[in-house]
Scaffold this motif. Structure first.
Motif, short mmCIF file in Angstrom:
data_model
loop_
_atom_site.label_atom_id
_atom_site.label_comp_id
_atom_site.label_asym_id
_atom_site.label_seq_id
_atom_site.Cartn_x
_atom_site.Cartn_y
_atom_site.Cartn_z
N ARG A 4 -13.37 0.32 7.47
CA ARG A 4 -13.18 0.19 6.01
C ARG A 4 -11.79 0.69 5.61
NH1 ARG A 4 -13.19 3.60 1.60
NH2 ARG A 4 -13.21 5.34 3.06
N GLN B 131 -8.50 -1.68 4.68
CA GLN B 131 -7.99 -1.61 3.30
C GLN B 131 -6.51 -1.25 3.32
OE1 GLN B 131 -10.33 1.26 1.08
NE2 GLN B 131 -12.12 -0.07 0.96
N GLU C 102 6.96 -3.74 5.91
CA GLU C 102 5.59 -3.68 5.36
C GLU C 102 4.69 -4.68 6.10
OE1 GLU C 102 6.88 -4.12 1.40
OE2 GLU C 102 7.35 -1.99 1.27
N LYS D 52 -11.13 -4.38 -0.46
CA LYS D 52 -10.23 -3.71 -1.41
C LYS D 52 -8.82 -3.60 -0.79
CE LYS D 52 -13.34 -0.71 -4.05
NZ LYS D 52 -14.68 -1.02 -3.51
N SER E 267 -4.78 -0.40 -5.51
CA SER E 267 -4.67 -0.80 -6.92
C SER E 267 -3.21 -1.01 -7.36
CB SER E 267 -5.29 0.32 -7.77
OG SER E 267 -4.78 1.59 -7.39
N ASN F 204 0.35 10.61 1.02
CA ASN F 204 -1.02 10.36 1.48
C ASN F 204 -1.07 10.11 3.00
OD1 ASN F 204 -2.60 7.60 2.16
ND2 ASN F 204 -3.93 8.94 0.96
N MET G 151 -3.04 5.97 -7.27
CA MET G 151 -3.06 5.52 -5.86
C MET G 151 -3.86 6.47 -4.96
SD MET G 151 0.82 4.37 -4.99
CE MET G 151 0.61 4.10 -3.23
N SER H 206 -15.43 11.13 -5.60
CA SER H 206 -14.95 10.39 -4.42
C SER H 206 -16.06 10.35 -3.36
CB SER H 206 -13.69 11.10 -3.88
OG SER H 206 -13.44 10.72 -2.56
N ASN I 71 -16.46 8.91 -0.55
CA ASN I 71 -16.15 8.90 0.89
C ASN I 71 -15.52 10.19 1.40
OD1 ASN I 71 -16.82 6.01 1.45
ND2 ASN I 71 -15.24 5.69 -0.10
N LYS J 239 -9.87 12.07 7.03
CA LYS J 239 -9.09 12.51 5.88
C LYS J 239 -8.81 13.99 6.08
CE LYS J 239 -9.69 11.23 1.08
NZ LYS J 239 -10.60 10.55 0.15
N ASN K 262 -7.99 13.94 -2.24
CA ASN K 262 -7.28 13.08 -3.21
C ASN K 262 -6.53 13.92 -4.25
OD1 ASN K 262 -8.79 11.19 -1.83
ND2 ASN K 262 -9.88 10.38 -3.61
N1 FAQ Z 1 -6.88 1.35 -4.80
O1 FAQ Z 1 -14.20 7.77 -1.99
P1 FAQ Z 1 -12.80 7.42 -2.26
C1 FAQ Z 1 1.43 1.63 0.64
C2 FAQ Z 1 -11.54 3.01 -3.56
S1 FAQ Z 1 -0.06 1.67 1.39
C3 FAQ Z 1 -7.99 0.64 -4.54
O2 FAQ Z 1 -11.89 8.51 -2.68
P2 FAQ Z 1 -11.39 7.23 0.28
C4 FAQ Z 1 2.61 1.25 1.46
C5 FAQ Z 1 -11.97 3.42 -2.16
O3 FAQ Z 1 -11.55 2.47 -1.22
C6 FAQ Z 1 -1.21 2.14 0.11
N2 FAQ Z 1 -9.16 1.22 -4.19
O4 FAQ Z 1 -12.19 6.65 -0.98
C7 FAQ Z 1 3.50 0.40 0.66
C8 FAQ Z 1 -13.46 3.53 -2.32
O5 FAQ Z 1 -14.06 2.22 -2.29
P3 FAQ Z 1 -15.05 1.74 -1.08
C9 FAQ Z 1 -2.56 2.20 0.66
C10 FAQ Z 1 -9.17 2.56 -4.11
O6 FAQ Z 1 -11.24 6.15 1.26
C11 FAQ Z 1 4.37 0.96 -0.25
C12 FAQ Z 1 -13.61 4.02 -3.75
O7 FAQ Z 1 -12.39 3.70 -4.43
N3 FAQ Z 1 -2.74 3.41 1.42
O8 FAQ Z 1 1.44 1.92 -0.51
C13 FAQ Z 1 -8.05 3.35 -4.35
O9 FAQ Z 1 -11.99 8.51 0.74
C14 FAQ Z 1 5.21 0.14 -1.03
C15 FAQ Z 1 -13.87 5.51 -3.82
O10 FAQ Z 1 -12.73 6.24 -3.34
C16 FAQ Z 1 -3.86 3.61 2.15
O11 FAQ Z 1 -4.71 2.75 2.21
C17 FAQ Z 1 -6.86 2.70 -4.71
N4 FAQ Z 1 -5.72 3.37 -4.99
O12 FAQ Z 1 -9.95 7.60 -0.34
C18 FAQ Z 1 3.48 -0.98 0.85
C19 FAQ Z 1 -3.94 4.92 2.90
N5 FAQ Z 1 -8.39 4.64 -4.19
O13 FAQ Z 1 -14.20 1.50 0.12
C20 FAQ Z 1 4.31 -1.80 0.08
C21 FAQ Z 1 -5.23 5.08 3.65
C22 FAQ Z 1 -9.70 4.66 -3.85
O14 FAQ Z 1 -16.02 2.86 -0.85
C23 FAQ Z 1 5.20 -1.22 -0.85
N6 FAQ Z 1 -6.35 5.27 2.77
N7 FAQ Z 1 -10.17 3.41 -3.82
O15 FAQ Z 1 -15.68 0.48 -1.61
C24 FAQ Z 1 -6.72 6.46 2.22
O16 FAQ Z 1 -6.08 7.48 2.42
C25 FAQ Z 1 -7.99 6.50 1.42
O17 FAQ Z 1 -8.73 5.34 1.70
C26 FAQ Z 1 -7.75 6.62 -0.12
C27 FAQ Z 1 -9.11 6.58 -0.84
C28 FAQ Z 1 -7.07 7.94 -0.46
C29 FAQ Z 1 -6.89 5.46 -0.65
#
Ligand code: FAQ
Length: 336
Positions: A57, A61, A96, A127, A130, A156, A219, A227, A229, A239, A243
């Motif tokens: 997941r 994402q 990217e 997902k 955002s 992050n 973000m 949260s 997860n 993690k 957050n």
């Molecule tokens: N947008 O329980 P939590 C970048 C969802 S890369 C959309 O807190 P978790 C590089 C979440 O999936 C940016 N959805 O979830 C770049 C969950 O839904 P689910 C991406 C979001 O996983 C720069 C629900 O809300 N980075 O920017 C968002 O413990 C410039 C409940 O949330 C990553 O993916 C959101 N912002 O924490 C590229 C880093 N936030 O799946 C181009 C890895 C939360 O249960 C140009 N991911 N949700 O249906 C993570 O660190 C974590 O997954 C979080 C969310 C912190 C994003």
């Protein structure tokens, strides 16, 4: 609890069940001990089914975010103001795409195929961050994405370099190095506009900061107490930092950078709290966050349509690559 899906009829099955239970219990204990010691799990190691699912997941994402994240800035490659800025932006957007590929590859080590992951993206089931559902209206947005969006992404992602799943952690080490260049180039481009630009250019930078600030704070995901997860993600070492903690670190670092740049962050509630030794900030509009996550942000439909179009129009490339690989295999077989 380890034998829920097993056949429970007959003595043989019962014996088998006991044996498997003991073996699985042992594997589970070893997994827990590794994770508790801050160690790493490799793709070939035993892992609980839910750990695998949670990783697929998050990693997918993350991969989707990288490739959808190419779109807002890609929109400005042909309109970059100088050759130097165009070359930098091209390199960044290519990076990217590369990050997306490392991450899809890391997800594939968990037993899912890239086609399944992309199907989930294209059908709107999966997902992605955002932040990429907001428009890039002026050239200043490109600098602000580098400074703030990449800045938030690094905040992050650095802790994910210590994620318990080793293939994800390894991918993140390289990604973070590249993100650091992305953030610097964004800040540098804004600094040039603020220090050497016209009043109109400075106003573009301020306007872009006003539009991107709050979405960047979103973000990091919902507040810790909302949260779902987080608890298990922390328990398993997927993690490492919460957050809210990461969001606060980002605010604290960015306030100082904004001062140097000469821009205002659009929050009248931003105030140094000497007791907490952190910057206080106003409440985030979580309704907006969920609206965007649930498909109703300013650019959700446009972003998804662009990815689906690229996938459909790239079909001939995938077919040609497969045909070439088949021919090569045939030639090698004939030569052997
Ligand atoms: N947008 O329980 P939590 C970048 C969802 S890369 C959309 O807190 P978790 C590089 C979440 O999936 C940016 N959805 O979830 C770049 C969950 O839904 P689910 C991406 C979001 O996983 C720069 C629900 O809300 N980075 O920017 C968002 O413990 C410039 C409940 O949330 C990553 O993916 C959101 N912002 O924490 C590229 C880093 N936030 O799946 C181009 C890895 C939360 O249960 C140009 N991911 N949700 O249906 C993570 O660190 C974590 O997954 C979080 C969310 C912190 C994003």
């Amino acid at each position: 609890m380890y034998t829920q899906a097993m056949d429970t009829q007959g003595r043989e099955a019962a014996e088998d069940k006991t044996l498997r239970s003991v073996e699985e219990l042992h594997l589970q204990q070893r997994f827990d001990a590794t994770v508790d010691d801050g160690g790493f799990i490799e793709a070939k190691d035993w892992m609980p089914a839910n750990y695998r699912k949670k990783l697929v997941r998050q990693i997918s994402q993350h991969a989707h975010s990288e490739i959808v994240g190419m779109l807002p800035e890609g929109n400005w490659i042909s309109r970059a103001p100088t050759l130097k800025r165009k070359a930098i932006l091209l390199a960044k957007v290519q990076d990217e795409g590369g990050h997306g590929l490392y991450l899809y590859a890391a997800a594939e080590t968990l037993g899912v195929s890239r086609d399944e992951l992309l199907d989930a993206l294209h059908s709107g089931k999966a997902k992605y961050s955002s932040i990429f559902n907001y428009p890039t209206l002026t050239w200043a947005d490109v600098g602000v994405i580098g400074w703030l969006v990449d800045g938030a992404a690094i905040m992050n992602q650095v802790p994910i370099c210590r994620c318990s799943y080793a293939p994800y952690a390894r991918a993140m080490v390289r990604i973070c190095r590249e993100e650091s260049f992305h953030q610097r180039q964004g800040y540098d481009s804004l600094l040039v506009m603020m220090e050497q630009g016209t009043n109109a250019q400075r106003a573009l930078v301020q306007d872009a900061v006003n539009r991107w600030w709050w979405p960047c704070l979103m973000m990091f995901g919902p507040p810790d107490d909302q949260s779902p997860n987080s608890a298990q993600g922390m328990r398993w070492g997927i993690k490492r930092v919460s957050n809210d903690e990461l969001r606060q670190k980002f605010v604290d670092a960015t306030v100082e950078q904004a001062k140097l740049l000469g821009v205002m962050l659009p929050d009248p509630g931003l105030k140094w709290n000497d007791t907490r030794k952190h910057w206080d900030f106003s409440a985030i509009d979580w309704d907006e966050f969920w609206r965007v996550v649930n498909g109703n942000g300013p650019c959700n439909r446009e972003r998804l349509a662009a990815r689906v179009k690229a996938w459909d129009e790239g079909a001939w490339v995938r077919e040609a690559a497969l045909a070439h690989a088949a021919k090569q295999r045939e030639r090698e077989a004939q030569a052997a």
